[in-house]
Write a protein that holds these residues in place. Structure first.
Motif, PDB file in Angstrom:
ATOM      1  N   LEU A 104     -44.307  -2.484   5.275  1.00  0.00           N
ATOM      2  CA  LEU A 104     -45.222  -2.488   4.128  1.00  0.00           C
ATOM      3  C   LEU A 104     -45.481  -1.111   3.530  1.00  0.00           C
ATOM      4  O   LEU A 104     -46.108  -1.003   2.493  1.00  0.00           O
ATOM      5  N   GLY A 105     -45.017  -0.059   4.211  1.00  0.00           N
ATOM      6  CA  GLY A 105     -45.215   1.290   3.690  1.00  0.00           C
ATOM      7  C   GLY A 105     -46.254   2.068   4.477  1.00  0.00           C
ATOM      8  O   GLY A 105     -47.052   1.505   5.223  1.00  0.00           O
ATOM      9  N   ILE A 106     -46.251   3.362   4.266  1.00  0.00           N
ATOM     10  CA  ILE A 106     -47.096   4.281   5.033  1.00  0.00           C
ATOM     11  C   ILE A 106     -48.586   4.011   4.857  1.00  0.00           C
ATOM     12  O   ILE A 106     -49.379   4.229   5.776  1.00  0.00           O
ATOM     13  N   ALA A 107     -49.012   3.521   3.723  1.00  0.00           N
ATOM     14  CA  ALA A 107     -50.448   3.303   3.487  1.00  0.00           C
ATOM     15  C   ALA A 107     -50.989   2.071   4.209  1.00  0.00           C
ATOM     16  O   ALA A 107     -52.196   1.986   4.452  1.00  0.00           O
ATOM     17  N   ALA A 108     -50.132   1.141   4.559  1.00  0.00           N
ATOM     18  CA  ALA A 108     -50.593  -0.148   5.108  1.00  0.00           C
ATOM     19  C   ALA A 108     -51.522  -0.014   6.319  1.00  0.00           C
ATOM     20  O   ALA A 108     -52.599  -0.617   6.319  1.00  0.00           O
ATOM     21  N   PRO A 109     -51.166   0.743   7.354  1.00  0.00           N
ATOM     22  CA  PRO A 109     -52.096   0.808   8.497  1.00  0.00           C
ATOM     23  C   PRO A 109     -53.387   1.560   8.187  1.00  0.00           C
ATOM     24  O   PRO A 109     -54.379   1.406   8.889  1.00  0.00           O
ATOM     25  N   PHE A 110     -53.376   2.356   7.122  1.00  0.00           N
ATOM     26  CA  PHE A 110     -54.584   3.078   6.737  1.00  0.00           C
ATOM     27  C   PHE A 110     -55.535   2.200   5.916  1.00  0.00           C
ATOM     28  O   PHE A 110     -56.684   2.561   5.704  1.00  0.00           O
ATOM     29  N   ASN A 111     -55.052   1.056   5.453  1.00  0.00           N
ATOM     30  CA  ASN A 111     -55.923   0.105   4.764  1.00  0.00           C
ATOM     31  C   ASN A 111     -56.803  -0.659   5.752  1.00  0.00           C
ATOM     32  O   ASN A 111     -57.729  -1.355   5.356  1.00  0.00           O
ATOM     33  N   TYR A 112     -56.474  -0.553   7.016  1.00  0.00           N
ATOM     34  CA  TYR A 112     -57.209  -1.170   8.122  1.00  0.00           C
ATOM     35  C   TYR A 112     -57.434  -0.087   9.170  1.00  0.00           C
ATOM     36  O   TYR A 112     -56.747   0.931   9.161  1.00  0.00           O
ATOM     37  N   PRO A 113     -58.333  -0.275  10.097  1.00  0.00           N
ATOM     38  CA  PRO A 113     -58.585   0.797  11.079  1.00  0.00           C
ATOM     39  C   PRO A 113     -57.587   0.815  12.242  1.00  0.00           C
ATOM     40  O   PRO A 113     -57.968   0.992  13.395  1.00  0.00           O
ATOM     41  N   VAL A 114     -56.319   0.654  11.949  1.00  0.00           N
ATOM     42  CA  VAL A 114     -55.315   0.553  13.002  1.00  0.00           C
ATOM     43  C   VAL A 114     -55.277   1.824  13.850  1.00  0.00           C
ATOM     44  O   VAL A 114     -55.324   1.759  15.085  1.00  0.00           O
ATOM     45  N   PHE A 115     -55.228   2.978  13.222  1.00  0.00           N
ATOM     46  CA  PHE A 115     -55.157   4.221  13.983  1.00  0.00           C
ATOM     47  C   PHE A 115     -56.495   4.557  14.649  1.00  0.00           C
ATOM     48  O   PHE A 115     -56.520   5.223  15.685  1.00  0.00           O
ATOM     49  N   VAL A 116     -57.590   4.084  14.084  1.00  0.00           N
ATOM     50  CA  VAL A 116     -58.898   4.259  14.729  1.00  0.00           C
ATOM     51  C   VAL A 116     -58.915   3.483  16.041  1.00  0.00           C
ATOM     52  O   VAL A 116     -59.401   3.982  17.068  1.00  0.00           O
ATOM     53  N   PHE A 117     -58.372   2.271  16.029  1.00  0.00           N
ATOM     54  CA  PHE A 117     -58.274   1.474  17.253  1.00  0.00           C
ATOM     55  C   PHE A 117     -57.381   2.180  18.275  1.00  0.00           C
ATOM     56  O   PHE A 117     -57.702   2.220  19.462  1.00  0.00           O
ATOM     57  N   THR A 118     -56.265   2.725  17.806  1.00  0.00           N
ATOM     58  CA  THR A 118     -55.363   3.441  18.711  1.00  0.00           C
ATOM     59  C   THR A 118     -56.095   4.619  19.350  1.00  0.00           C
ATOM     60  O   THR A 118     -56.041   4.803  20.573  1.00  0.00           O
ATOM     61  N   GLY A 119     -56.780   5.391  18.540  1.00  0.00           N
ATOM     62  CA  GLY A 119     -57.523   6.548  19.054  1.00  0.00           C
ATOM     63  C   GLY A 119     -58.633   6.149  20.009  1.00  0.00           C
ATOM     64  O   GLY A 119     -58.818   6.786  21.058  1.00  0.00           O
ATOM     65  N   ALA A 120     -59.375   5.104  19.678  1.00  0.00           N
ATOM     66  CA  ALA A 120     -60.451   4.642  20.559  1.00  0.00           C
ATOM     67  C   ALA A 120     -59.885   4.172  21.898  1.00  0.00           C
ATOM     68  O   ALA A 120     -60.458   4.455  22.959  1.00  0.00           O
ATOM     69  N   GLY A 121     -58.771   3.473  21.854  1.00  0.00           N
ATOM     70  CA  GLY A 121     -58.128   3.038  23.094  1.00  0.00           C
ATOM     71  C   GLY A 121     -57.700   4.217  23.945  1.00  0.00           C
ATOM     72  O   GLY A 121     -57.905   4.230  25.164  1.00  0.00           O
ATOM     73  N   LEU A 122     -57.117   5.222  23.301  1.00  0.00           N
ATOM     74  CA  LEU A 122     -56.690   6.417  24.040  1.00  0.00           C
ATOM     75  C   LEU A 122     -57.886   7.167  24.621  1.00  0.00           C
ATOM     76  O   LEU A 122     -57.825   7.669  25.752  1.00  0.00           O
ATOM     77  N   ILE A 126     -51.487   1.015  22.818  1.00  0.00           N
ATOM     78  CA  ILE A 126     -50.071   0.659  22.685  1.00  0.00           C
ATOM     79  C   ILE A 126     -49.881  -0.471  21.675  1.00  0.00           C
ATOM     80  O   ILE A 126     -49.017  -0.386  20.799  1.00  0.00           O
ATOM     81  N   ILE A 127     -50.682  -1.520  21.778  1.00  0.00           N
ATOM     82  CA  ILE A 127     -50.493  -2.657  20.881  1.00  0.00           C
ATOM     83  C   ILE A 127     -50.837  -2.290  19.435  1.00  0.00           C
ATOM     84  O   ILE A 127     -50.136  -2.708  18.508  1.00  0.00           O
ATOM     85  N   THR A 128     -51.864  -1.479  19.229  1.00  0.00           N
ATOM     86  CA  THR A 128     -52.207  -1.118  17.847  1.00  0.00           C
ATOM     87  C   THR A 128     -51.224  -0.108  17.264  1.00  0.00           C
ATOM     88  O   THR A 128     -50.914  -0.170  16.067  1.00  0.00           O
ATOM     89  N   LEU A 129     -50.717   0.798  18.088  1.00  0.00           N
ATOM     90  CA  LEU A 129     -49.705   1.736  17.595  1.00  0.00           C
ATOM     91  C   LEU A 129     -48.416   0.993  17.239  1.00  0.00           C
ATOM     92  O   LEU A 129     -47.778   1.281  16.217  1.00  0.00           O
ATOM     93  N   THR A 130     -48.055   0.014  18.050  1.00  0.00           N
ATOM     94  CA  THR A 130     -46.885  -0.816  17.751  1.00  0.00           C
ATOM     95  C   THR A 130     -47.080  -1.552  16.430  1.00  0.00           C
ATOM     96  O   THR A 130     -46.177  -1.603  15.585  1.00  0.00           O
ATOM     97  N   PHE A 131     -48.265  -2.118  16.257  1.00  0.00           N
ATOM     98  CA  PHE A 131     -48.606  -2.811  15.012  1.00  0.00           C
ATOM     99  C   PHE A 131     -48.485  -1.853  13.822  1.00  0.00           C
ATOM    100  O   PHE A 131     -47.908  -2.191  12.783  1.00  0.00           O
ATOM    101  N   ALA A 132     -48.982  -0.634  13.994  1.00  0.00           N
ATOM    102  CA  ALA A 132     -48.913   0.360  12.914  1.00  0.00           C
ATOM    103  C   ALA A 132     -47.472   0.691  12.543  1.00  0.00           C
ATOM    104  O   ALA A 132     -47.137   0.804  11.354  1.00  0.00           O
ATOM    105  N   VAL A 133     -46.621   0.842  13.535  1.00  0.00           N
ATOM    106  CA  VAL A 133     -45.208   1.157  13.276  1.00  0.00           C
ATOM    107  C   VAL A 133     -44.555   0.031  12.481  1.00  0.00           C
ATOM    108  O   VAL A 133     -43.841   0.280  11.501  1.00  0.00           O
ATOM    109  N   PHE A 134     -44.808  -1.225  12.880  1.00  0.00           N
ATOM    110  CA  PHE A 134     -44.256  -2.362  12.129  1.00  0.00           C
ATOM    111  C   PHE A 134     -44.825  -2.422  10.719  1.00  0.00           C
ATOM    112  O   PHE A 134     -44.103  -2.734   9.765  1.00  0.00           O
ATOM    113  N   MET A 135     -46.113  -2.125  10.569  1.00  0.00           N
ATOM    114  CA  MET A 135     -46.723  -2.115   9.230  1.00  0.00           C
ATOM    115  C   MET A 135     -46.059  -1.060   8.343  1.00  0.00           C
ATOM    116  O   MET A 135     -45.738  -1.336   7.190  1.00  0.00           O
ATOM    117  N   ILE A 136     -45.879   0.133   8.880  1.00  0.00           N
ATOM    118  CA  ILE A 136     -45.264   1.211   8.096  1.00  0.00           C
ATOM    119  C   ILE A 136     -43.837   0.840   7.716  1.00  0.00           C
ATOM    120  O   ILE A 136     -43.432   1.011   6.563  1.00  0.00           O
TER     121      ILE A 136
END
Length: 147
Positions: free
Chosen positions: A110-128, A97-107
């Motif tokens: 800062l744009g769609i590429a921002a969370p992909f410059n860091y492992p934000v969605f990898v963290f979300t997936g690992a948490g899930l 939840i916290i990393t997905l929220t962070f990703a939404v704010f980044m997008i």
């Protein structure tokens, strides 16, 4: 003793996620190096709050400071609990939840590429993935179940 790949993957995910939350906290508290040193993303609280405000430009600096503090507290709790394996299933959901929220704010800021410059969605997936598990070997959870 037979190698249990799932248990090993869970342990690895817990430690990686936990450190992934705790190291940025150390950075914003100045333990990873000073601002501009190349060793830290922020280097101190004021640079971290400025970044938080960048992600939440619709808020005041005070609100960004409060949001940063709440996120920091959540990240410390998540990080420690994931590493030791306490309430792992629910900490995994919290991490997602916290990393997905962070990703939404980044997008949004800062744009769609921002969370992909860091492992934000990898963290979300690992948490899930941790949230979908029912037992956690080498954890406080496992010790509490045995008692």
């Amino acid at each position: 003793m037979k190698l249990n790949v799932t248990a090993l993957a869970q342990l690895f995910a817990r430690i990686a996620l936990g450190l992934g939350f705790l190291l940025p906290v150390c950075d914003r508290l100045g333990f990873m190096g000073v601002p501009g040193s190349g060793k830290a993303a922020w280097g101190d609280w004021s640079h971290f709050v400025a970044y938080t405000h960048t992600l939440m430009p619709f808020t005041s600096l005070l609100t960004a400071n409060i949001a940063g503090l709440l996120a920091t507290i959540a990240e410390v709790v998540l990080g420690v609990c994931l590493i030791v394996g306490f309430k792992t299933k629910w900490m995994g959901l919290g991490a997602a939840i916290i990393t997905l929220t962070f990703a939404v704010f980044m997008i949004a800021s800062l744009g769609i590429a921002a969370p992909f410059n860091y492992p934000v969605f990898v963290f979300t997936g690992a948490g899930l993935l941790l949230f979908t598990q029912h037992s956690f070997r080498w954890s406080i959870d496992a010790l509490l179940i045995k008692k």
